[in-house]
Design an enzyme around this catalytic site. Sequence first.
Site, PDB file in Angstrom:
ATOM      1  N   LYS A 114     -54.718 -25.733  -6.116  1.00  0.00           N
ATOM      2  CA  LYS A 114     -53.898 -26.319  -5.060  1.00  0.00           C
ATOM      3  C   LYS A 114     -53.472 -25.209  -4.102  1.00  0.00           C
ATOM      4  O   LYS A 114     -53.226 -24.070  -4.534  1.00  0.00           O
ATOM      5  CB  LYS A 114     -52.669 -26.982  -5.712  1.00  0.00           C
ATOM      6  CG  LYS A 114     -51.743 -27.705  -4.754  1.00  0.00           C
ATOM      7  CD  LYS A 114     -50.625 -28.402  -5.540  1.00  0.00           C
ATOM      8  CE  LYS A 114     -49.653 -29.150  -4.662  1.00  0.00           C
ATOM      9  NZ  LYS A 114     -48.619 -29.864  -5.445  1.00  0.00           N
TER      10      LYS A 114
ATOM     11  N   SER B 125     -48.177 -34.804  -4.581  1.00  0.00           N
ATOM     12  CA  SER B 125     -48.644 -33.974  -3.506  1.00  0.00           C
ATOM     13  C   SER B 125     -49.982 -33.278  -3.768  1.00  0.00           C
ATOM     14  O   SER B 125     -50.623 -32.820  -2.835  1.00  0.00           O
ATOM     15  CB  SER B 125     -47.595 -32.896  -3.203  1.00  0.00           C
ATOM     16  OG  SER B 125     -47.416 -32.024  -4.306  1.00  0.00           O
TER      17      SER B 125
ATOM     18  N   SER C  30     -46.204 -34.733  -8.959  1.00  0.00           N
ATOM     19  CA  SER C  30     -47.345 -34.396  -8.097  1.00  0.00           C
ATOM     20  C   SER C  30     -48.655 -34.141  -8.810  1.00  0.00           C
ATOM     21  O   SER C  30     -49.681 -34.010  -8.148  1.00  0.00           O
ATOM     22  CB  SER C  30     -47.022 -33.180  -7.254  1.00  0.00           C
ATOM     23  OG  SER C  30     -46.271 -33.581  -6.152  1.00  0.00           O
TER      24      SER C  30
END
Length: 475
Positions: free
Chosen positions: A73, A148, A172
């Site tokens: 990420k 997210s 997330s």
Amino acid sequence: MYARFSEVQKALSSGVSVLEIVESYLKRIEDHQHLNAFLEVFEDSARKQAEEIDLKLAAGKAGKLAGMVIAIKDNICYRQHHVSAASHILENFESLYTATALQRLIDEDAVIIGRTNCDEFAMGSSNENSAFGPVKNPLDETCVPGGSSGGSAAAVAAQLCTVALGSDTGGSIRQPASFTGTYGFKPSYGRISRYGLIAYASSFDQIGPFANSLEDAALVSEIMAGKDPMDSTSSSKDKGENWGVSADQGKRKIAVIRETLETDGLDEEIKTSLLEHIQLLKDLGHEVEEVSFPYLEYLVPTYYVLTTAEASSNLSRFDGVHYGHRSQNAQGVEETYKASRSEGFGMEVKRRIMTGTFVLSHGYYDAYFNKGQQVRRLLKNKTDEILDQYDFVLTPTTPGTAFAINSVKDPIQMYLQDIFTVHANLTGHPAISLPFGKDAKGMPFGIQVMGRNFAEKELFDFAKSFCDQKTHEPI
Ligand code: GLN
């Protein structure tokens, strides 16, 4: 095409090289560019790593993850690579060091293939808050992949990497795992070092994996876990070994939180599936009981008071002077701060910084921040009380399946996506989303299992015995 590490290992043993495996992932990433899952592909460093690992394999000296291809990420630092937290304010910023969790995977010879799109500073539930455009859900490209860590979820679901790292502050990892039919795990707070993870809310944030198999999620988590002198909140508690390798044969006591089943807006198909899984567990000889957790409605508000407070403090370092974007339209220090932040941050990040600054301000601190801390303690005590009597807590991961891009406009509606996931972040417990169902339209959803603090091995071994009853095929 390699969905799982076992498939990579089979290829390696039949003579395929790590470099060839990396090339096939690179090709697939190229063919799936329209998903917008990657913000950058690290072709050069990934090929270089692959060549080195091929030499190690030939010499019989390769680590446990040789051949595994991992995406990270875009809020996890990787030395000499860009990291932006999907924000204009950090555009073109290059990491000066590597996150400990990531370094541990590299030390075991994982190849790092690129950085994935996400909501700006990990704030969001749909990946629509990225400064670099939304991510498409590979199962239905008109839908969001969740957030997210949406790019990581999409990359694993579309088999653009074997495993992807995400971060989970309020769900997330687990919510996008639920939306994309993948496994997503958030460890106990403190189990995995946060050193090198760009902070959102430091007392909530944890790094964890997405995978197409429970075994891969367990293996990667176990390697990342453990004390790190660079993160004083990381724990030295014994982690055990071989997480999720053998199924737990014991009969367990499992609590189902009654209020989650009574939640307004809980999708009927998800509810039915959860009830079927409860029956499956009972048929396997486990004891499953409904318990009351009377604070469900306080979870989301408490989460948003405390995380925005922490975010307003953490994000004060992005001032146009220390890092990243500096406004060209300002003179003097104060104007530079103001203009750089106004230009660099997106709408949702600004909303949270302002909310957080408000709840911490003189006159409101006691009413909001201190009250939030007290409620957090209450939530933790009640959850520990349940986990004193039961081994695991079972809930849906999300109230619904993936929604259409641009369809949820009200921030409060978006925040309510996290109703079942923020619980484990507020209390620190480990939790995993298992891809156990699909709705009539074929869109997946997950079932969440929460365990006792620092009992990751127990959680993965139980999940393995549960998963062995199901056949799960990646898309
Ligand atoms: N969706 C939640 C939020 O917007 C969770 C984010 C996260 O876990 N990073 O804050």
